[in-house]
Motif scaffolding. Structure first.
Motif, mmCIF file in Angstrom:
data_model
loop_
_atom_site.group_PDB
_atom_site.id
_atom_site.type_symbol
_atom_site.label_atom_id
_atom_site.label_comp_id
_atom_site.label_asym_id
_atom_site.label_seq_id
_atom_site.Cartn_x
_atom_site.Cartn_y
_atom_site.Cartn_z
ATOM 1 N N SER A 192 11.672 -4.590 -51.687
ATOM 2 C CA SER A 192 12.369 -5.255 -50.587
ATOM 3 C C SER A 192 12.600 -4.251 -49.473
ATOM 4 O O SER A 192 12.938 -3.091 -49.728
ATOM 5 C CB SER A 192 13.713 -5.825 -51.046
ATOM 6 N N TYR A 199 13.124 -8.563 -39.747
ATOM 7 C CA TYR A 199 11.834 -8.477 -40.436
ATOM 8 C C TYR A 199 11.998 -8.245 -41.939
ATOM 9 O O TYR A 199 11.176 -7.583 -42.568
ATOM 10 C CB TYR A 199 10.986 -7.370 -39.815
ATOM 11 N N GLU A 200 13.039 -8.823 -42.499
ATOM 12 C CA GLU A 200 13.251 -8.728 -43.949
ATOM 13 C C GLU A 200 12.010 -9.206 -44.693
ATOM 14 O O GLU A 200 11.393 -10.218 -44.348
ATOM 15 C CB GLU A 200 14.453 -9.572 -44.352
ATOM 16 N N GLU A 201 11.672 -8.466 -45.760
ATOM 17 C CA GLU A 201 10.494 -8.823 -46.555
ATOM 18 C C GLU A 201 10.705 -8.395 -48.003
ATOM 19 O O GLU A 201 11.223 -7.315 -48.268
ATOM 20 C CB GLU A 201 9.245 -8.129 -45.996
ATOM 21 N N THR A 202 10.313 -9.246 -48.939
ATOM 22 C CA THR A 202 10.295 -8.887 -50.350
ATOM 23 C C THR A 202 8.926 -9.206 -50.919
ATOM 24 O O THR A 202 8.440 -10.343 -50.816
ATOM 25 C CB THR A 202 11.374 -9.640 -51.152
ATOM 26 N N ARG A 203 8.303 -8.210 -51.497
ATOM 27 C CA ARG A 203 6.989 -8.360 -52.115
ATOM 28 C C ARG A 203 7.164 -8.288 -53.627
ATOM 29 O O ARG A 203 7.801 -7.364 -54.148
ATOM 30 C CB ARG A 203 6.064 -7.234 -51.655
#
Length: 290
Positions: A192, A199-203
């Motif tokens: 995360s 631009y929050e992102e969790t892969r």
């Protein structure tokens, strides 16, 4: 004789990205505290400005390098009846941030301590990971040096709980590769970044997939890595030996480590001990100059 008046030490959780996450209690404490101990005073004043709050109390810098020296003075302010607010740059003080020494000093002096709950990168990333949350552990930042990092991850081979780590973006690929080496490419995990920000992102995926993604995308921003714990099935002999070697390198006695792992894994103690001895002898032989 009446006892001296007691104030309080407040641990205030600050936003980890989105200013609107600041609680009403934090806003009030910033306005009324006699002393605000901030990890970075400039960031603290910037936060107060964005919140539209005037900090009337004394603002001092308290960080990893000076907290030990300033903890007693801060606690004395509270012991004399004042309100001391401790904040880090983002999230909860004491969680991989300053504050622990102040709390310890306050407890020793019987000065009240309480928490103003709020944002936490650890819990936010854990909730987003899709991994089990009933049991988890926070491991902070992985060691920077490759050898120390490998030993640290080796000691976690048998860890059954979901593990949470902080990491800097420029070290993410190396850390994920070390995780693959220690726990296998098929172990589930998540990365995360920029939590609560635009631009929050969790892969999510296997560690092998996350390495490939990180190598290609070179993610930026503040990063939290979550990794699933060891599967429920018994730890294999090879993995148990690797954990034993890492723990022995860390200073534990070989017999104690083997006894612990034998109980955890169900492997015969004698067989595991012999395997560890062979591995240590093999490693010593490989290290000798040819």
């Amino acid at each position: 004789m009446e006892s001296a008046p007691h104030g309080i030490v407040l641990l205030g959780a600050t936003p980890i990205g989105n200013t609107d996450d600041a609680s009403a209690r934090l806003r009030e404490a910033l306005a009324v505290a006699d002393v605000v101990a901030a990890e970075d005073t400039r960031r603290l004043r910037d936060l107060a400005s964005r919140l539209g709050i005037e900090v009337r109390g004394r603002v001092i810098a308290v960080h990893d390098h000076n907290e030990g020296e300033r903890a007693a003075d801060l606690v004395k302010v509270a012991a004399d009846g004042g309100t001391v607010l401790v904040v880090s740059d983002a999230g909860m003080p004491t969680v991989s941030d300053p504050g622990y020494r102040v709390v310890s000093e306050a407890i020793a002096a019987d000065v009240p301590v309480t928490v103003l709950p709020g944002p936490s990168a650890v819990l936010t990333a854990l909730a987003l990971s899709g991994l089990p949350t009933d049991r988890f552990c926070f491991e902070g930042f992985a060691p920077r040096k490759a050898g120390e990092r490998a030993r640290a991850f080796g000691s976690l081979v048998a860890e059954p709980r979901t593990m949470v780590f902080f990491e800097a973006p420029h070290r993410l690929v190396d850390t994920l590769r070390a995780m693959v080496e220690a726990w296998g490419a098929d172990r589930q995990g998540s990365v995360s970044r920029e939590l609560t920000k635009t631009y929050e992102e969790t892969r999510r995926g296997t560690l092998g997939e996350l390495v490939a993604w990180a190598e290609e995308s070179q993610p930026r921003g503040e990063i939290v890595v979550c990794v699933a714990g060891r599967p429920a099935e018994a730890l294999g002999t090879e993995a148990a030996v690797q954990e034993a070697l890492a723990r022995i390198d860390g200073g534990e006695r070989a017999k104690d480590v083997v006894a612990d792992l034998a109980t955890t894994t169900g492997l015969p103690r004698r067989d595991l001990y012999d395997a560890v001895l062979r591995a240590r002898q093999s490693r010593s032989a490989d290290a000798r100059p040819s």
